[in-house]
Every structure is written in C-alpha cells, then in structure tokens.
Design a protein around this motif. Structure first.
Motif, PDB file in Angstrom:
ATOM      1  N   LYS A  25       0.835  -1.210   0.000  1.00 39.57           N
ATOM      2  CA  LYS A  25       0.000   0.000   0.000  1.00 39.57           C
ATOM      3  C   LYS A  25       0.868   1.258   0.000  1.00 39.57           C
ATOM      4  CE  LYS A  25      -3.877   2.266   0.285  1.00 39.57           C
ATOM      5  NZ  LYS A  25      -4.178   2.740  -1.054  1.00 39.57           N
ATOM      6  N   ARG A  26       1.997   1.182   0.709  1.00 35.23           N
ATOM      7  CA  ARG A  26       2.880   2.354   0.789  1.00 35.23           C
ATOM      8  C   ARG A  26       3.470   2.707  -0.567  1.00 35.23           C
ATOM      9  NH1 ARG A  26       4.357   3.954   5.942  1.00 35.23           N
ATOM     10  NH2 ARG A  26       6.307   4.875   5.231  1.00 35.23           N
ATOM     11  N   HIS A  27       3.914   1.664  -1.342  1.00 34.51           N
ATOM     12  CA  HIS A  27       4.442   1.926  -2.679  1.00 34.51           C
ATOM     13  C   HIS A  27       3.359   2.547  -3.559  1.00 34.51           C
ATOM     14  CE1 HIS A  27       7.822  -0.689  -1.528  1.00 34.51           C
ATOM     15  NE2 HIS A  27       8.476  -0.088  -2.504  1.00 34.51           N
ATOM     16  N   GLN A  28       2.144   2.014  -3.439  1.00 32.01           N
ATOM     17  CA  GLN A  28       1.053   2.520  -4.269  1.00 32.01           C
ATOM     18  C   GLN A  28       0.716   3.970  -3.928  1.00 32.01           C
ATOM     19  OE1 GLN A  28      -2.010  -0.300  -4.892  1.00 32.01           O
ATOM     20  NE2 GLN A  28      -3.206   1.051  -6.215  1.00 32.01           N
ATOM     21  N   THR A  29       0.750   4.280  -2.639  1.00 33.41           N
ATOM     22  CA  THR A  29       0.464   5.652  -2.213  1.00 33.41           C
ATOM     23  C   THR A  29       1.508   6.623  -2.762  1.00 33.41           C
ATOM     24  OG1 THR A  29      -0.560   4.812  -0.204  1.00 33.41           O
ATOM     25  CG2 THR A  29       0.101   7.133  -0.196  1.00 33.41           C
ATOM     26  N   ILE A  30       2.770   6.230  -2.694  1.00 31.50           N
ATOM     27  CA  ILE A  30       3.831   7.094  -3.225  1.00 31.50           C
ATOM     28  C   ILE A  30       3.646   7.294  -4.728  1.00 31.50           C
ATOM     29  CG2 ILE A  30       6.329   7.264  -3.643  1.00 31.50           C
ATOM     30  CD1 ILE A  30       5.638   7.771  -0.727  1.00 31.50           C
ATOM     31  N   LEU A  31       3.283   6.191  -5.434  1.00 29.58           N
ATOM     32  CA  LEU A  31       3.063   6.306  -6.883  1.00 29.58           C
ATOM     33  C   LEU A  31       1.911   7.251  -7.204  1.00 29.58           C
ATOM     34  CD1 LEU A  31       3.465   2.853  -8.639  1.00 29.58           C
ATOM     35  CD2 LEU A  31       4.844   4.910  -8.895  1.00 29.58           C
ATOM     36  N   GLN A  32       0.839   7.156  -6.407  1.00 29.69           N
ATOM     37  CA  GLN A  32      -0.303   8.061  -6.600  1.00 29.69           C
ATOM     38  C   GLN A  32       0.135   9.506  -6.453  1.00 29.69           C
ATOM     39  OE1 GLN A  32      -2.991   6.568  -3.650  1.00 29.69           O
ATOM     40  NE2 GLN A  32      -4.236   5.435  -5.130  1.00 29.69           N
ATOM     41  N   THR A  33       0.955   9.744  -5.456  1.00 27.80           N
ATOM     42  CA  THR A  33       1.440  11.093  -5.182  1.00 27.80           C
ATOM     43  C   THR A  33       2.331  11.592  -6.309  1.00 27.80           C
ATOM     44  OG1 THR A  33       1.386  10.471  -2.857  1.00 27.80           O
ATOM     45  CG2 THR A  33       2.506  12.526  -3.399  1.00 27.80           C
ATOM     46  N   ILE A  34       3.235  10.719  -6.782  1.00 26.71           N
ATOM     47  CA  ILE A  34       4.104  11.091  -7.909  1.00 26.71           C
ATOM     48  C   ILE A  34       3.244  11.428  -9.129  1.00 26.71           C
ATOM     49  CG2 ILE A  34       5.829  10.234  -9.553  1.00 26.71           C
ATOM     50  CD1 ILE A  34       7.039   8.576  -7.268  1.00 26.71           C
ATOM     51  N   ALA A  35       2.206  10.613  -9.365  1.00 23.36           N
ATOM     52  CA  ALA A  35       1.333  10.835 -10.523  1.00 23.36           C
ATOM     53  C   ALA A  35       0.622  12.183 -10.429  1.00 23.36           C
ATOM     54  CB  ALA A  35       0.325   9.696 -10.650  1.00 23.36           C
ATOM     55  N   MET A  36       0.159  12.518  -9.225  1.00 18.43           N
ATOM     56  CA  MET A  36      -0.516  13.807  -9.022  1.00 18.43           C
ATOM     57  C   MET A  36       0.436  14.972  -9.265  1.00 18.43           C
ATOM     58  SD  MET A  36      -2.943  13.504  -5.679  1.00 18.43           S
ATOM     59  CE  MET A  36      -2.418  15.137  -5.131  1.00 18.43           C
ATOM     60  N   ASP A  88      -4.918   3.400 -14.497  1.00 14.53           N
ATOM     61  CA  ASP A  88      -5.800   4.096 -13.542  1.00 14.53           C
ATOM     62  C   ASP A  88      -5.098   5.301 -12.920  1.00 14.53           C
ATOM     63  OD1 ASP A  88      -7.713   2.228 -14.093  1.00 14.53           O
ATOM     64  OD2 ASP A  88      -7.382   1.048 -12.266  1.00 14.53           O
ATOM     65  N   LEU A  89      -3.798   5.164 -12.663  1.00 13.57           N
ATOM     66  CA  LEU A  89      -3.036   6.263 -12.053  1.00 13.57           C
ATOM     67  C   LEU A  89      -2.742   7.388 -13.049  1.00 13.57           C
ATOM     68  CD1 LEU A  89      -0.425   4.312  -9.860  1.00 13.57           C
ATOM     69  CD2 LEU A  89      -2.313   5.724  -9.036  1.00 13.57           C
ATOM     70  N   GLY A  90      -2.997   7.134 -14.336  1.00 16.14           N
ATOM     71  CA  GLY A  90      -2.791   8.169 -15.349  1.00 16.14           C
ATOM     72  C   GLY A  90      -1.382   8.247 -15.910  1.00 16.14           C
ATOM     73  N   PHE A  91      -0.606   7.159 -15.775  1.00 13.68           N
ATOM     74  CA  PHE A  91       0.729   7.141 -16.376  1.00 13.68           C
ATOM     75  C   PHE A  91       0.627   7.278 -17.897  1.00 13.68           C
ATOM     76  CE2 PHE A  91       4.421   5.925 -13.665  1.00 13.68           C
ATOM     77  CZ  PHE A  91       3.797   6.085 -12.445  1.00 13.68           C
ATOM     78  N   ASP A  92       1.565   8.012 -18.508  1.00 13.79           N
ATOM     79  CA  ASP A  92       1.566   8.189 -19.951  1.00 13.79           C
ATOM     80  C   ASP A  92       2.147   6.970 -20.660  1.00 13.79           C
ATOM     81  OD1 ASP A  92       0.839  11.179 -20.090  1.00 13.79           O
ATOM     82  OD2 ASP A  92       2.517  11.117 -18.661  1.00 13.79           O
ATOM     83  N   TYR A  93       3.314   6.507 -20.174  1.00 15.63           N
ATOM     84  CA  TYR A  93       4.032   5.440 -20.860  1.00 15.63           C
ATOM     85  C   TYR A  93       4.473   4.339 -19.901  1.00 15.63           C
ATOM     86  CZ  TYR A  93       4.604   9.148 -24.357  1.00 15.63           C
ATOM     87  OH  TYR A  93       4.393  10.156 -25.259  1.00 15.63           O
ATOM     88  N   GLY A  94       4.672   3.143 -20.469  1.00 15.74           N
ATOM     89  CA  GLY A  94       5.224   2.035 -19.710  1.00 15.74           C
ATOM     90  C   GLY A  94       6.308   1.346 -20.534  1.00 15.74           C
ATOM     91  N   GLN A  95       7.286   0.800 -19.828  1.00 15.36           N
ATOM     92  CA  GLN A  95       8.384   0.080 -20.496  1.00 15.36           C
ATOM     93  C   GLN A  95       8.622  -1.172 -19.677  1.00 15.36           C
ATOM     94  OE1 GLN A  95      11.889   2.554 -20.893  1.00 15.36           O
ATOM     95  NE2 GLN A  95      13.214   0.826 -21.375  1.00 15.36           N
ATOM     96  N   GLY A  96       8.795  -2.306 -20.341  1.00 16.35           N
ATOM     97  CA  GLY A  96       9.027  -3.542 -19.598  1.00 16.35           C
ATOM     98  C   GLY A  96       8.709  -4.763 -20.432  1.00 16.35           C
ATOM     99  N   TYR A  97       9.014  -5.935 -19.862  1.00 19.45           N
ATOM    100  CA  TYR A  97       8.893  -7.181 -20.611  1.00 19.45           C
ATOM    101  C   TYR A  97       7.468  -7.448 -21.076  1.00 19.45           C
ATOM    102  CZ  TYR A  97      13.593  -7.890 -18.713  1.00 19.45           C
ATOM    103  OH  TYR A  97      14.912  -7.743 -18.390  1.00 19.45           O
ATOM    104  N   LEU A  98       6.450  -6.877 -20.389  1.00 23.74           N
ATOM    105  CA  LEU A  98       5.059  -7.034 -20.835  1.00 23.74           C
ATOM    106  C   LEU A  98       4.876  -6.498 -22.255  1.00 23.74           C
ATOM    107  CD1 LEU A  98       2.073  -7.779 -20.080  1.00 23.74           C
ATOM    108  CD2 LEU A  98       1.816  -5.432 -19.286  1.00 23.74           C
ATOM    109  N   PHE A  99       5.567  -5.424 -22.587  1.00 23.83           N
ATOM    110  CA  PHE A  99       5.425  -4.801 -23.909  1.00 23.83           C
ATOM    111  C   PHE A  99       6.490  -5.285 -24.885  1.00 23.83           C
ATOM    112  CE2 PHE A  99       4.192  -1.580 -20.689  1.00 23.83           C
ATOM    113  CZ  PHE A  99       2.814  -1.687 -20.877  1.00 23.83           C
TER     114      PHE A  99
END
Ligand code: C2E
Ligand code: MG
Ligand code: MG
Ligand code: MG
Length: 270
Positions: free
Chosen positions: A209-220, A245-256
C-alpha cells in the motif's frame, strides 16, 4: 622453506593485482577493441503509450558480446567506460545508431538514450549529436536524453546540463526516478520533461500500500508539473491496469517487449 612461502606470497599478490587492477586494464583494452570491431551493439526496447495502447518509442540500450566471456552486462561495462573516456565513444555509437533508426521510423516515434555526466561535460558532445540529427533531417524532440538521479550531485551543474539540452529541443528524462537521495528536491530544482519511475516501485505497487500511495502522489505531482510519466519494469497485466488508472503516460518492460535488434524494430507496425 622461506622460498616456498615467498612464492606463495607472490602468487597471492599477483592474484590480488589481477582482481584489483590488471583484469580491469585488460577489460578496458578489450572494450576499446570491441567498440572498433562492432562488438558493442545497440538494442531498442519499446516504450508503450498506456492510454492509447500502442508503441510510442524506444529506449536504446548497449550490449557487449565478448568472444570468450560471452555477454557482458551494461551495468558492468558502462561503469568501466565511465571511468575512462571510452564512454564518449560508446555514447557517440549509440547516438549514431539511434538517429539512423529514427530516420527510418514514422515521425511520431521517439528514442530515449542514456547519457553520462562525462558526455554532458564534453563541450562538443551536443554539437556532434546536433550535426547527426541535422544531416538526417530529424527533429530534436524525437531524441530524449535520460540522466539518472545519482548523476545529479550539484544542482547548478545539472541545471546547466538541462538548459544546454532543452535549448536545442531535446527533452530530458529523470531515469530511475525515486531511487536517488533527493527525489523531491530534484523536482523543485530541475525542470525535467519526463520522469521515469524506477522499476522497484512498479514491482511492489500491487503488493504494498505504501508503494502505491507514493506512486499516486508522484502521478498527481507530475500532472500538476506537466511532466510526462513513464513506468519502468512493467511485467504483468495487473501492473498495467493500475498504471492506467493512475494516469501514467508510458510504460516500459517485458510485458510490452524486451530490448530488440534494429531489424526487428523495423518489422513492427506503428
Ligand atoms: P536503465 O536506463 O534504467 O535501463 C532499463 C534497464 O531495465 C535495462 O537494463 C532493461 O533491459 C531493463 N528492463 C527493461 N524492462 C524490464 C523488465 O520488465 N524487468 C526487468 N527486471 N528489467 C527490465 P540493461 O539493458 O541491463 O541496462 C542497465 C543500465 O545500464 C541502464 O539502466 C542504463 O543505466 C545503463 N546503460 C545501458 N546502455 C547504456 C548506454 O548506452 N549508455 C549509458 N550511459 N548507460 C547505459
Ligand atoms: Mg535509461
Ligand atoms: Mg531506468
Ligand atoms: Mg536503471
């Protein structure tokens, strides 16, 4: 006898020298040869537009295939190159290849390139890049320069780097964002165009939850600062959903996609 122990000692000394310096010296001269022979390659990893669900660009990454040691990780040889001036040569190589590839891709596709402080301190570095993009008719905004947080030890110097790059029109990305020692201070002091959030946050965001909260804050913050956001190390669909959902523009990683050869990039649909 004392002779035997002397020999033993000499062996130990030789081994210590080998580990500490000699092998590094050898590796350095081998890297020099590898650069000249084309054994240092450039691969390109897709950067995915999360909201539009398509490939938006790539990150150029270096690879050294050594004749006897096999594959040597950039984590190892970039650090070695940075200790010498070889990083200038590796860097010029990567820029040449990325710009040649950009010329063959649609105009909306960009390439990110990692740069080291030695390159940014080299007065002629940006001029060489500028010459190359001019001769290929490439717009500078298609070449994004990545600098890591750990490179920023002096805000005045870093501001100068950013100004030099951004005056030409190169967007500047904060790479491995969140893992340095001055995340918040950097956001205040330096006007990055892009934040690349380190993979450690992505790896943990659905577990902690803490990582997610920080990510939300970074996104804002990124939204308010009008800074683009890239997530590094996206490996599973669940992470992608959260990032969307957090509104990130881009992603990079093995999924893509993993880093790939130029020939394979040219087979892709854009
Ligand atoms: P970086 O710039 O943060 O690059 C991202 C690294 O994460 C790459 O490692 C990439 O292969 C890896 N990666 C990508 N997607 C995933 C994923 O889904 N999961 C995991 N676990 N890893 C993923 P790589 O290619 O080994 O490069 C390591 C670092 O070496 C780079 O980190 C960059 O700092 C440096 N580097 C690589 N090439 C160059 C170069 O040409 N010049 C400079 N100055 N540095 C370079
Ligand atoms: Mg990078
Ligand atoms: Mg990174
Ligand atoms: Mg990294």
């Amino acid at each position: 006898s004392s002779n035997t122990s002397n020999n033993l000692l000499l062996d130990q000394v030789a081994s210590v020298i080998e580990q500490a310096g000699l092998s590094k010296f050898k590796l350095e001269s081998e890297l020099r040869t590898a650069i000249n022979q084309g054994d240092v390659q450039t691969v390109f990893q897709p950067i995915h537009d999360i909201q539009d669900d398509r490939i938006a660009g790539f990150e150029a990454l270096s690879r050294w295939s050594h004749p006897t040691r096999g594959f040597i990780s950039p984590v190892e040889f970039i650090a070695l190159a940075e200790e010498t001036d070889l990083i200038i040569e590796v860097g010029d190589l990567v820029f040449s290849r990325a710009i040649e590839l950009l010329a063959r891709l649609p105009d909306h596709v960009f390439i990110n390139i990692n740069v080291s402080s030695k390159q940014l301190d080299d007065d002629q570095f940006l001029n060489r890049v500028l010459q190359k993009i001019k001769s290929h008719g490439i717009s500078p905004n298609r070449l994004k320069l990545e600098i890591t947080e750990t490179m920023v030890v002096d805000f005045n110097l870093a501001r100068k780097w950013l100004k030099k790059c951004q005056d030409i029109g190169f967007p500047v990305c904060a790479d491995d964002f969140g893992t340095g020692h001055s995340g918040m201070e950097q956001l205040v002091e330096l006007c990055f165009d892009v934040l690349k959030v380190d993979q450690v946050f992505i790896r943990n965001m659905n577990k902690s939850k803490r990582h997610q909260t920080i990510l939300q804050t970074i996104a804002m913050m990124a939204k308010q600062l009008q800074t683009q956001l890239v997530a590094e190390g996206v490996e599973v669909a669940e992470q992608l959903k959260t990032l969307k959902d957090l509104g990130f523009d881009y992603g990079q990683g093995y999924l893509f996609g993993k880093p790939m050869l130029e020939a394979d990039v040219l087979q892709l649909q854009f």
